[in-house]
Design a protein around this motif. Structure first.
Motif, PDB file in Angstrom:
ATOM      1  N   ALA A   5      51.029 -20.443  73.351  1.00 33.45           N
ATOM      2  CA  ALA A   5      51.620 -21.715  73.673  1.00 33.45           C
ATOM      3  C   ALA A   5      51.660 -22.664  72.192  1.00 33.45           C
ATOM      4  O   ALA A   5      52.313 -23.362  72.432  1.00 33.45           O
ATOM      5  CB  ALA A   5      50.759 -22.419  74.828  1.00 33.45           C
ATOM      6  N   PHE A   6      51.159 -22.203  71.269  1.00 35.64           N
ATOM      7  CA  PHE A   6      51.120 -22.918  69.949  1.00 35.64           C
ATOM      8  C   PHE A   6      52.050 -22.454  69.197  1.00 35.64           C
ATOM      9  O   PHE A   6      51.619 -21.482  68.500  1.00 35.64           O
ATOM     10  CB  PHE A   6      49.469 -22.803  69.386  1.00 35.64           C
ATOM     11  N   MET A   7      53.238 -22.927  69.242  1.00 38.03           N
ATOM     12  CA  MET A   7      54.347 -22.461  68.230  1.00 38.03           C
ATOM     13  C   MET A   7      54.456 -20.987  68.510  1.00 38.03           C
ATOM     14  O   MET A   7      54.608 -20.162  67.341  1.00 38.03           O
ATOM     15  CB  MET A   7      54.225 -22.786  66.889  1.00 38.03           C
ATOM     16  N   GLY A  58      52.409 -18.687  68.931  1.00 39.45           N
ATOM     17  CA  GLY A  58      51.116 -17.787  68.227  1.00 39.45           C
ATOM     18  C   GLY A  58      51.601 -17.598  66.979  1.00 39.45           C
ATOM     19  O   GLY A  58      51.013 -16.614  66.538  1.00 39.45           O
ATOM     20  N   SER A  59      52.442 -18.011  66.264  1.00 36.70           N
ATOM     21  CA  SER A  59      52.808 -17.488  64.947  1.00 36.70           C
ATOM     22  C   SER A  59      51.878 -17.739  63.839  1.00 36.70           C
ATOM     23  O   SER A  59      50.936 -18.646  63.983  1.00 36.70           O
ATOM     24  CB  SER A  59      53.924 -18.821  64.716  1.00 36.70           C
ATOM     25  N   MET A  60      51.808 -16.867  62.838  1.00 38.77           N
ATOM     26  CA  MET A  60      50.962 -16.678  61.989  1.00 38.77           C
ATOM     27  C   MET A  60      51.206 -17.548  60.559  1.00 38.77           C
ATOM     28  O   MET A  60      52.228 -17.413  60.079  1.00 38.77           O
ATOM     29  CB  MET A  60      50.854 -15.243  61.454  1.00 38.77           C
ATOM     30  N   GLY A  61      50.187 -18.502  60.373  1.00 37.76           N
ATOM     31  CA  GLY A  61      50.630 -19.532  59.346  1.00 37.76           C
ATOM     32  C   GLY A  61      49.273 -19.604  58.360  1.00 37.76           C
ATOM     33  O   GLY A  61      48.189 -18.408  58.809  1.00 37.76           O
ATOM     34  N   MET A  62      49.081 -20.318  57.544  1.00 32.77           N
ATOM     35  CA  MET A  62      47.744 -20.483  56.615  1.00 32.77           C
ATOM     36  C   MET A  62      46.700 -20.605  57.531  1.00 32.77           C
ATOM     37  O   MET A  62      45.661 -20.116  57.411  1.00 32.77           O
ATOM     38  CB  MET A  62      48.067 -21.627  55.878  1.00 32.77           C
ATOM     39  N   ALA A  63      46.866 -21.488  58.444  1.00 31.63           N
ATOM     40  CA  ALA A  63      45.433 -21.656  59.285  1.00 31.63           C
ATOM     41  C   ALA A  63      45.073 -20.583  60.020  1.00 31.63           C
ATOM     42  O   ALA A  63      43.958 -20.131  60.249  1.00 31.63           O
ATOM     43  CB  ALA A  63      45.988 -22.774  60.329  1.00 31.63           C
ATOM     44  N   LEU A  64      46.043 -19.677  60.623  1.00 31.78           N
ATOM     45  CA  LEU A  64      45.629 -18.403  61.232  1.00 31.78           C
ATOM     46  C   LEU A  64      45.081 -17.499  60.328  1.00 31.78           C
ATOM     47  O   LEU A  64      43.794 -16.688  60.787  1.00 31.78           O
ATOM     48  CB  LEU A  64      46.659 -17.847  61.935  1.00 31.78           C
ATOM     49  N   ALA A 112      55.460 -14.154  61.836  1.00 35.54           N
ATOM     50  CA  ALA A 112      55.112 -15.020  60.583  1.00 35.54           C
ATOM     51  C   ALA A 112      55.769 -16.702  61.037  1.00 35.54           C
ATOM     52  O   ALA A 112      56.803 -16.706  61.683  1.00 35.54           O
ATOM     53  CB  ALA A 112      55.630 -14.782  59.359  1.00 35.54           C
ATOM     54  N   ARG A 113      55.109 -17.652  60.713  1.00 37.17           N
ATOM     55  CA  ARG A 113      55.566 -18.991  60.868  1.00 37.17           C
ATOM     56  C   ARG A 113      56.644 -19.328  59.683  1.00 37.17           C
ATOM     57  O   ARG A 113      56.030 -19.551  58.579  1.00 37.17           O
ATOM     58  CB  ARG A 113      54.459 -19.942  60.937  1.00 37.17           C
ATOM     59  N   MET A 114      57.933 -19.303  60.040  1.00 38.81           N
ATOM     60  CA  MET A 114      58.777 -19.646  58.928  1.00 38.81           C
ATOM     61  C   MET A 114      58.861 -20.912  58.165  1.00 38.81           C
ATOM     62  O   MET A 114      59.165 -21.044  57.177  1.00 38.81           O
ATOM     63  CB  MET A 114      60.292 -19.384  59.841  1.00 38.81           C
ATOM     64  N   GLN A 115      58.132 -21.919  58.940  1.00 39.35           N
ATOM     65  CA  GLN A 115      58.130 -23.246  58.495  1.00 39.35           C
ATOM     66  C   GLN A 115      57.190 -23.190  57.205  1.00 39.35           C
ATOM     67  O   GLN A 115      57.224 -24.292  56.388  1.00 39.35           O
ATOM     68  CB  GLN A 115      57.478 -24.253  59.552  1.00 39.35           C
ATOM     69  N   MET A 122      51.947 -14.587  53.132  1.00 40.25           N
ATOM     70  CA  MET A 122      50.760 -14.168  52.454  1.00 40.25           C
ATOM     71  C   MET A 122      49.584 -14.012  53.243  1.00 40.25           C
ATOM     72  O   MET A 122      48.554 -13.229  52.780  1.00 40.25           O
ATOM     73  CB  MET A 122      50.329 -15.267  51.325  1.00 40.25           C
ATOM     74  N   GLN A 123      49.382 -14.215  54.398  1.00 42.88           N
ATOM     75  CA  GLN A 123      48.543 -14.021  55.369  1.00 42.88           C
ATOM     76  C   GLN A 123      48.475 -12.504  55.685  1.00 42.88           C
ATOM     77  O   GLN A 123      47.247 -12.087  56.193  1.00 42.88           O
ATOM     78  CB  GLN A 123      48.743 -15.063  56.519  1.00 42.88           C
TER      79      GLN A 123
END
Length: 326
Positions: free
Chosen positions: A132-134, A136-142, A169-172, A179-180
């Motif tokens: 439900a959070f974008m 589940g995209s993978m960004g730095m926080a994940l 991955a989170r394109m933004q 890198m995650q």
């Protein structure tokens, strides 16, 4: 406009319109697979599994962790914060605004929730990706969250279970999100070096860079029935190779048949299946939820002593968990 337009569609629809987004506005839900109507409270008690066709719907991270840990009790692990919108990204909407909206919607800072508790008495760390959070995209926080989850497992000398659900991955965040992938790989390697199990449960959907990294690095891979698992989606693949894909391609059952998934596990059986596996991998003594009481395992007082056939059996001694080559 005239009076007739008020009593014909879409006028009639406006009269009887109800808010679908409000969870309290409707008492019933329609299964997206079979169309069967189910009372929401019954669906919640069934962990969002359709009682008619066993379709596995999306479940919240909190409900997932409650269904996993003993007595539904777990403690949330505080995850490190990261810089918001490091690239000042904007497409049709500013990334900072998307983050704010997702945080308001989910009540969580990002797409990973980590909890710790006990699983049939075994201390366990578990992470859940929140679709439900974008998506589940993978960004730095994940990425930071995965490293933190691994560190918690190392400190507690406990196994790590990860429930994946992501579009990739989170394109933004551009290259910072990519890198995650190696960072999450390092987190998994930390567990392997310590001889601690890392179990992945693949849920619908698990795709993109998540599949290409930590989602496929588990010691054992479980998957929920019907989950879409892959890198690129089936439509993209069909358009690329210009061929029709097999029925059920990239679904849990297909990947299990091809050896990419170890076991397809129904959500109602997930807790017991994970517990049985982890008690074996961790070599925990004592009674597990599947063992008979100690008195049942002992011979009767008047019974003759059992003959030890270990020397003649084909059974092999249990080996230590393999560690990475130095």
């Amino acid at each position: 406009m005239n009076w007739l337009s008020d009593i014909t569609p879409p006028g009639i629809k406006k009269i009887f319109r109800h808010r679908e987004d409000d969870g309290n506005a409707s008492l019933w839900s329609s299964c997206p697979s079979c169309g069967e109507m189910t009372f929401n409270k019954d669906l919640e008690a069934a962990l969002q599994v359709c009682p008619n066709c066993n379709h596995h719907g999306r479940i919240s991270p909190a409900a997932r962790l409650e269904s996993l840990f003993d007595n539904g009790k777990w403690e949330k692990v505080k995850l490190p914060g990261v810089t918001d919108d490091p690239l000042r990204f904007k497409d049709t909407k500013r990334y900072a605004d998307r983050l704010r909206d997702s945080r308001r919607k989910t009540g969580e800072p990002d797409a990973l929730i980590v909890g710790k508790g006990s699983l049939h008495g075994l201390p366990t760390i578990a992470g859940v990706q929140n679709f439900a959070f974008m998506g589940g995209s993978m960004g730095m926080a994940l990425g930071e969250g995965l490293v933190k989850a691994a560190e918690e497992a190392l400190v507690a000398k406990a196994p790590l279970i990860l429930f994946t659900a992501s579009g990739g991955a989170r394109m933004q965040e551009g290259i910072l999100s990519l890198m995650q992938m190696p960072r999450s790989t390092i987190a998994v390697q930390m567990l392997r070096d310590a001889g601690l199990p890392y179990i992945v449960v693949l849920t619908h959907p698990t795709t993109g860079g998540v599949t290409a990294s930590f989602a496929m690095l588990g010691d054992v891979h479980f998957a929920e029935p019907g989950a879409l698992i892959g890198f690129a989606g089936p439509r993209v693949i069909e358009q690329t190779i210009r061929e029709k894909l097999p029925e059920g391609f990239q679904r849990s059952e297909y990947l299990h048949e091809k050896g990419m998934v170890d076991q397809v596990v129904h959500r109602h059986e997930m807790r017991d299946s994970l517990s049985s596996l982890l008690h074996v991998l961790m070599k925990r003594g004592g009674r597990s939820h599947t063992q008979a009481p100690a008195t049942e395992l002992l011979p009767a007082p008047d019974a003759p002593p059992a003959i030890d056939n270990a020397a003649n059996s084909d059974a092999q001694p249990t080996e230590e968990l393999p560690k990475a080559a130095e």
